[in-house]
Design a protein around this motif. Structure first.
Motif, PDB file in Angstrom:
ATOM      1  N   VAL A   1      -4.808   4.288  -1.227  1.00 48.71           N
ATOM      2  CA  VAL A   1      -3.698   4.450  -0.287  1.00 48.71           C
ATOM      3  C   VAL A   1      -4.081   5.542   0.709  1.00 48.71           C
ATOM      4  O   VAL A   1      -4.542   6.619   0.310  1.00 48.71           O
TER       5      VAL A   1
ATOM      6  N   HIS B   1       1.449  -6.706  -6.377  1.00 48.33           N
ATOM      7  CA  HIS B   1       1.739  -5.622  -5.436  1.00 48.33           C
ATOM      8  C   HIS B   1       1.688  -6.112  -3.990  1.00 48.33           C
ATOM      9  O   HIS B   1       0.754  -6.816  -3.604  1.00 48.33           O
TER      10      HIS B   1
ATOM     11  N   ASP C   1      -4.412  -5.195   4.485  1.00 48.89           N
ATOM     12  CA  ASP C   1      -4.332  -5.262   3.036  1.00 48.89           C
ATOM     13  C   ASP C   1      -4.582  -3.912   2.358  1.00 48.89           C
ATOM     14  O   ASP C   1      -5.251  -3.834   1.331  1.00 48.89           O
TER      15      ASP C   1
ATOM     16  N   CYS D   1      -2.360  -0.027   1.610  1.00 48.08           N
ATOM     17  CA  CYS D   1      -1.133   0.750   1.818  1.00 48.08           C
ATOM     18  C   CYS D   1      -1.438   2.027   2.587  1.00 48.08           C
ATOM     19  O   CYS D   1      -2.523   2.607   2.472  1.00 48.08           O
ATOM     20  N   SER D   2      -0.463   2.480   3.350  1.00 54.69           N
ATOM     21  CA  SER D   2      -0.589   3.758   4.044  1.00 54.69           C
ATOM     22  C   SER D   2       0.783   4.391   4.178  1.00 54.69           C
ATOM     23  O   SER D   2       1.802   3.706   4.251  1.00 54.69           O
ATOM     24  N   VAL D   3       0.786   5.731   4.210  1.00 58.54           N
ATOM     25  CA  VAL D   3       2.002   6.502   4.467  1.00 58.54           C
ATOM     26  C   VAL D   3       1.616   7.537   5.519  1.00 58.54           C
ATOM     27  O   VAL D   3       0.704   8.341   5.289  1.00 58.54           O
TER      28      VAL D   3
ATOM     29  N   LEU E   1       3.266   4.224  -4.380  1.00 62.25           N
ATOM     30  CA  LEU E   1       2.622   2.972  -3.962  1.00 62.25           C
ATOM     31  C   LEU E   1       1.307   2.764  -4.702  1.00 62.25           C
ATOM     32  O   LEU E   1       0.984   1.641  -5.121  1.00 62.25           O
TER      33      LEU E   1
ATOM     34  N   ALA F   1       3.272   7.951  -1.259  1.00 62.01           N
ATOM     35  CA  ALA F   1       1.914   7.405  -1.353  1.00 62.01           C
ATOM     36  C   ALA F   1       1.507   7.218  -2.807  1.00 62.01           C
ATOM     37  O   ALA F   1       0.895   6.208  -3.177  1.00 62.01           O
TER      38      ALA F   1
ATOM     39  N   HIS G   1       1.319  -4.808  -0.193  1.00 60.67           N
ATOM     40  CA  HIS G   1       0.904  -3.624   0.567  1.00 60.67           C
ATOM     41  C   HIS G   1       1.964  -3.260   1.607  1.00 60.67           C
ATOM     42  O   HIS G   1       2.546  -4.134   2.264  1.00 60.67           O
ATOM     43  N   GLN G   2       2.174  -1.972   1.733  1.00 64.07           N
ATOM     44  CA  GLN G   2       3.155  -1.470   2.706  1.00 64.07           C
ATOM     45  C   GLN G   2       2.512  -0.416   3.593  1.00 64.07           C
ATOM     46  O   GLN G   2       1.692   0.377   3.139  1.00 64.07           O
ATOM     47  N   GLN G   3       2.895  -0.414   4.855  1.00 62.39           N
ATOM     48  CA  GLN G   3       2.475   0.607   5.801  1.00 62.39           C
ATOM     49  C   GLN G   3       3.740   1.327   6.274  1.00 62.39           C
ATOM     50  O   GLN G   3       4.514   0.778   7.059  1.00 62.39           O
TER      51      GLN G   3
ATOM     52  N   GLU H   1       0.413  -0.314  -7.365  1.00 61.40           N
ATOM     53  CA  GLU H   1      -0.726  -1.233  -7.211  1.00 61.40           C
ATOM     54  C   GLU H   1      -1.625  -1.197  -8.447  1.00 61.40           C
ATOM     55  O   GLU H   1      -2.140  -2.239  -8.880  1.00 61.40           O
TER      56      GLU H   1
END
Length: 332
Positions: A144, A314, A153, A155-157, A303, A300, A316-318, A307
């Motif tokens: 992440v 899971h 594909d 995740c990021s925060v 998330l 983060a 993926h979310q941004q 995953e």
């Protein structure tokens, strides 16, 4: 010192070593009364499980890696606090690595984390080339990005740094600044570039030319870098206002200007970025752009562990937060 093992715990509890192993690794398989008896024996004997052996058996540890740009920056300390609060509730550990804003050091950190078989990695990249992270993910290690946006594909925060730079310079322009300086670390660092983009957007919105903003680039984003930037500005002619890419730079600028007899904000307005705890306690309380730092680390990590626990299910979310302008005496 006598080492207590599973056999000793089993003997004290009157169960088999396999039952003790189940209590440690699969407690739902053991009856509550038996589980309580084993846990009592563990406490009485002071048994500590061999985490390394468990890692070898499972092929993966209960640790996650956290790779930050500067472990000395209070911004990342607060991010780490958010990470730690989540993993401690899950009986995991955090391996903290400092890249020092160096892609080469970051690569070495990632290699070590892979060797330690961490479940996942949280990282604020020093290098915009993310191929090493892709290699980790191909090995089954979740990743992440923290304080760094992503697409697709992974995740990021992150926080909208373009908006943050816009907020800072719009504020300085509103108070009447004509000539501005942007004090920044290397422009290869995404945060520095994005905050600069926002600063220039504010100039365009106000109908001002790009030359109204002077870039002052220093090698390190800390108080020493801020002092160096102030020396450059003092030698070349001070602007009306200074926007710094983080608060450590701004605090270094503030100290150097004060030592040179320059009054902040009467002679020069000053604003930083991150709103670290020290900002409000400075000799001249520092205006800044606030980020939800603790939340970056906390969300983060949630998330990442989601995953790790369910890689196939899971999604993926941004996630991108919006920054907030905090006005104090340095730019009133």
């Amino acid at each position: 010192m006598v080492t207590v093992g599973i056999k000793e715990v089993a003997q004290r509890a009157g169960v088999s070593p396999g039952t003790v192993s189940n209590v440690l690794n699969r407690p739902e398989r053991v009856a509550a009364t038996t589980r309580a008896r084993v846990q009592q024996a563990i406490r009485e004997l002071g048994f500590v499980r061999n985490g390394s052996a468990a890692t070898l058996r499972a092929g993966q540890s209960r640790a996650i890696g956290l790779v930050v740009l500067d472990v000395g920056n209070p911004f990342f300390v607060e991010v780490a606090r958010g990470v730690e609060d989540v993993v401690s509730d899950r009986d995991h550990a955090v391996i903290l690595c400092n890249s020092g804003e160096s892609p080469g050091r970051e690569a070495r950190n990632l290699r070590v984390l892979a060797e330690q078989r961490v479940r996942g990695v949280l990282i604020t990249p020093a290098d915009e080339d993310l191929s090493l992270l892709e290699d980790l993910r191909e090995r089954g290690v979740a990743v992440v990005l923290v304080d760094h946006p992503a697409t697709g594909d992974v995740c990021s925060v992150s926080v909208d740094d373009v908006a943050g730079g816009d907020l800072a310079v719009t504020h300085l322009l509103d108070r009447g600044a004509e000539r501005l300086a942007y004090v920044t670390g290397p422009l290869g660092i995404r945060q520095c570039t994005e905050r600069r983009k926002g600063a220039r957007r504010a100039l365009r919105t106000a109908g001002r030319p790009a030359r109204a903003l002077e870039d002052v680039v220093v090698p390190e984003m800390n108080a020493s870098g801020g002092r160096l930037a102030a020396e450059k500005l003092l030698a070349g002619g001070l602007p009306d206002a200074i926007f710094c890419a983080n608060d450590l730079l701004a605090l270094g600028v503030l100290r150097a200007l004060s030592q040179a007899g320059v009054r902040v904000p009467d002679d020069v307005a000053l604003i930083g970025y991150d709103d670290i705890e020290f900002s409000s306690a400075a000799a001249v309380p520092l205006s800044s752009i606030r980020q939800p730092t603790y939340q970056l680390g906390k969300i983060a990590t949630e998330l990442l562990l989601e995953e790790c626990d369910d890689p196939r299910g899971h999604a993926h979310q941004q996630i991108m937060f919006q920054p907030e302008l905090v006005v104090r005496e340095s730019s009133r």
